[in-house]
Design a protein around this motif. Structure first.
Motif, mmCIF file in Angstrom:
data_model
loop_
_atom_site.group_PDB
_atom_site.id
_atom_site.type_symbol
_atom_site.label_atom_id
_atom_site.label_comp_id
_atom_site.label_asym_id
_atom_site.label_seq_id
_atom_site.Cartn_x
_atom_site.Cartn_y
_atom_site.Cartn_z
ATOM 1 N N TYR A 4 57.583 23.468 85.175
ATOM 2 C CA TYR A 4 57.500 23.226 83.741
ATOM 3 C C TYR A 4 58.323 22.003 83.320
ATOM 4 C CZ TYR A 4 55.410 27.869 83.608
ATOM 5 O OH TYR A 4 54.584 28.950 83.812
ATOM 6 N N GLU A 5 59.151 21.473 84.225
ATOM 7 C CA GLU A 5 59.955 20.296 83.898
ATOM 8 C C GLU A 5 59.084 19.060 83.712
ATOM 9 O OE1 GLU A 5 63.203 20.342 83.181
ATOM 10 O OE2 GLU A 5 62.934 22.511 83.392
ATOM 11 N N THR A 6 57.846 19.122 84.200
ATOM 12 C CA THR A 6 56.944 17.978 84.025
ATOM 13 C C THR A 6 56.393 17.914 82.595
ATOM 14 O OG1 THR A 6 55.023 19.257 84.762
ATOM 15 C CG2 THR A 6 56.262 18.056 86.450
ATOM 16 N N MET A 10 57.927 19.717 73.395
ATOM 17 C CA MET A 10 56.914 20.318 72.528
ATOM 18 C C MET A 10 55.784 20.934 73.348
ATOM 19 S SD MET A 10 58.473 19.923 69.806
ATOM 20 C CE MET A 10 57.293 20.664 68.688
ATOM 21 N N GLN A 11 55.463 20.314 74.461
ATOM 22 C CA GLN A 11 54.447 20.897 75.332
ATOM 23 C C GLN A 11 54.908 22.249 75.868
ATOM 24 O OE1 GLN A 11 53.983 17.703 78.161
ATOM 25 N NE2 GLN A 11 52.148 16.901 77.165
ATOM 26 N N ARG A 12 56.187 22.334 76.237
ATOM 27 C CA ARG A 12 56.718 23.605 76.741
ATOM 28 C C ARG A 12 56.667 24.680 75.657
ATOM 29 N NH1 ARG A 12 60.371 20.206 79.571
ATOM 30 N NH2 ARG A 12 61.968 20.402 77.960
ATOM 31 N N LYS A 13 56.982 24.303 74.418
ATOM 32 C CA LYS A 13 56.909 25.272 73.318
ATOM 33 C C LYS A 13 55.489 25.815 73.172
ATOM 34 C CE LYS A 13 60.754 23.693 70.426
ATOM 35 N NZ LYS A 13 61.161 23.203 69.087
ATOM 36 N N ALA A 14 54.514 24.938 73.291
ATOM 37 C CA ALA A 14 53.116 25.349 73.172
ATOM 38 C C ALA A 14 52.700 26.263 74.314
ATOM 39 C CB ALA A 14 52.211 24.115 73.134
ATOM 40 N N VAL A 15 53.227 26.013 75.502
ATOM 41 C CA VAL A 15 52.878 26.813 76.674
ATOM 42 C C VAL A 15 53.510 28.198 76.602
ATOM 43 C CG1 VAL A 15 53.272 27.041 79.167
ATOM 44 C CG2 VAL A 15 52.452 24.874 78.227
ATOM 45 N N PHE A 16 54.773 28.268 76.195
ATOM 46 C CA PHE A 16 55.511 29.529 76.255
ATOM 47 C C PHE A 16 55.264 30.447 75.060
ATOM 48 C CE2 PHE A 16 58.653 26.999 78.978
ATOM 49 C CZ PHE A 16 58.023 27.404 80.153
ATOM 50 N N GLN A 17 54.733 29.930 73.956
ATOM 51 C CA GLN A 17 54.421 30.797 72.807
ATOM 52 C C GLN A 17 53.037 31.420 73.041
ATOM 53 O OE1 GLN A 17 56.449 31.592 70.213
ATOM 54 N NE2 GLN A 17 54.890 33.061 69.607
ATOM 55 N N THR A 18 53.028 32.575 73.659
ATOM 56 C CA THR A 18 51.758 33.182 74.080
ATOM 57 C C THR A 18 51.276 34.300 73.162
ATOM 58 O OG1 THR A 18 52.962 34.700 75.530
ATOM 59 C CG2 THR A 18 52.159 32.642 76.509
ATOM 60 N N GLU A 19 52.176 34.893 72.383
ATOM 61 C CA GLU A 19 51.780 36.027 71.548
ATOM 62 C C GLU A 19 51.566 35.602 70.105
ATOM 63 O OE1 GLU A 19 51.232 39.007 73.234
ATOM 64 O OE2 GLU A 19 51.648 37.597 74.869
ATOM 65 N N GLY A 20 50.537 36.159 69.497
ATOM 66 C CA GLY A 20 50.247 35.858 68.104
ATOM 67 C C GLY A 20 49.472 34.559 67.951
#
Length: 323
Positions: A4-6, A10-20
């Motif tokens: 995920y370091e690549t 903001m991309q990481r936030k989009a990837v990790f927010q999976t619920e809702g």
């Protein structure tokens, strides 16, 4: 092991927010496909979500194939286990599974544009309608627009009452639908419209598909029409795990039914939505982005965002005026 370091912050936030509900406002060249593929990988590899519980919608078969390939390359997952497809392909699979519930005893035929025109020519002849005033192409455009808006022949006839020209189209539309039923056929626009109708009329079938697709992702959301919006809204109503990716600044398909309000009103339609803005551009130089930002800022209806890059300024833009 996923790296995920690549991804940028903001991309990481989009990837990790999976619920809702999640709205990803992805500017041009900001790596949205990368985010979607990492999101699928995170769901399946880290959170244990079954691939078959994921529905990822794109607008072209080419984009769907690219996403499948990237998911497989990223985590070794057989992307064939999940539904990565266009709206029409996904709806076709659903309708085939429930063909008896939509009135077909066996397989149904999908009419292509030439089939549709042949049907209309026959209807013109039966009704004595001169093809100098009404052309198959023109009438099909109206019918397609109606189906994008989930408007049937009766509703269209009521809307255009008093307009002689459009009343004839309403009559043709009615006969056209009758011909499709008699020939166990649907047209391309029916694939989404009939699926929506099936879900609305059969809560049990809707719930079956809601359970099947617990995580829904839609790319190019700014280009969705009302039928597509209604479809994903119904599917996401139970678990609300819907992630849409789009850019209101790139909405150019109003002429074919796209409704910009779908992305602008997402937070109103899905209260509590998590919003992520992907503004770092990896494609263009700073001078290009600054010029683009300056132009698009004048749009009246848009979500605020400003693209930036770590690349150098680059060459100055050249203004070229043409007739």
């Amino acid at each position: 092991m996923l790296n995920y370091e690549t991804l940028n912050e903001m991309q990481r936030k989009a990837v990790f927010q999976t619920e809702g509900p999640v709205l990803i406002l992805a500017g041009a060249g900001s790596g949205k496909t990368r985010v979607l593929t990492y999101r699928i990988a995170h769901l399946t590899q880290d959170l244990g979500v079954l691939p078959r519980q994921i529905l990822a919608i794109t607008f072209t078969n080419k984009a769907a194939n690219e996403m499948r390939t990237r998911v497989e390359g990223l985590c070794g997952l057989d992307a064939g286990q999940m539904w990565v497809s266009t709206f029409h392909s996904a709806c076709l699979r659903i309708l085939k599974r429930h063909r008896a519930d939509i009135g077909f005893s066996g397989d149904f035929t999908i009419y292509d544009p030439e089939d549709q025109k042949a049907v209309l020519r026959r209807i013109f002849k039966e009704l004595g309608i001169p093809d100098r005033q009404y052309t198959p192409k023109g009438v099909l455009a109206v019918i397609s627009s109606c189906k994008d808006e989930l408007i049937g022949p009766g509703e269209y006839a009521a809307k255009v009452k008093g307009d002689f020209y459009k009343e004839k189209i309403a009559l043709i539309y009615e006969h056209y639908e009758k011909a499709l039923r008699e020939n166990c056929a649907v047209d391309f626009d029916d694939l989404i419209g009939r699926t929506v109708k099936l879900f609305e009329e059969r809560p049990d079938i809707l719930e079956f598909n809601q359970e099947k697709f617990r995580y829904i992702m839609v790319d190019e959301y700014q280009d969705t029409n009302n039928a597509q919006y209604r479809l994903v809204s119904l599917l996401a109503a139970k678990y609300r795990n819907i992630c849409v990716v789009g850019d209101d600044d790139q909405s150019i398909y109003r002429f074919r039914g796209a409704n910009i309000r779908n992305i602008l009103d997402f937070e109103k339609d899905f209260p509590g939505a998590y919003v992520v803005r992907l503004e770092q551009n990896y494609r263009s130089t700073a001078n290009i982005l600054n010029a683009a930002n300056g132009v698009i800022a004048h749009n009246e209806a848009r979500k605020a965002k400003r693209l930036w890059t770590e690349k150098p300024d680059g060459e100055l833009l050249t203004l070229f005026s043409v007739w």
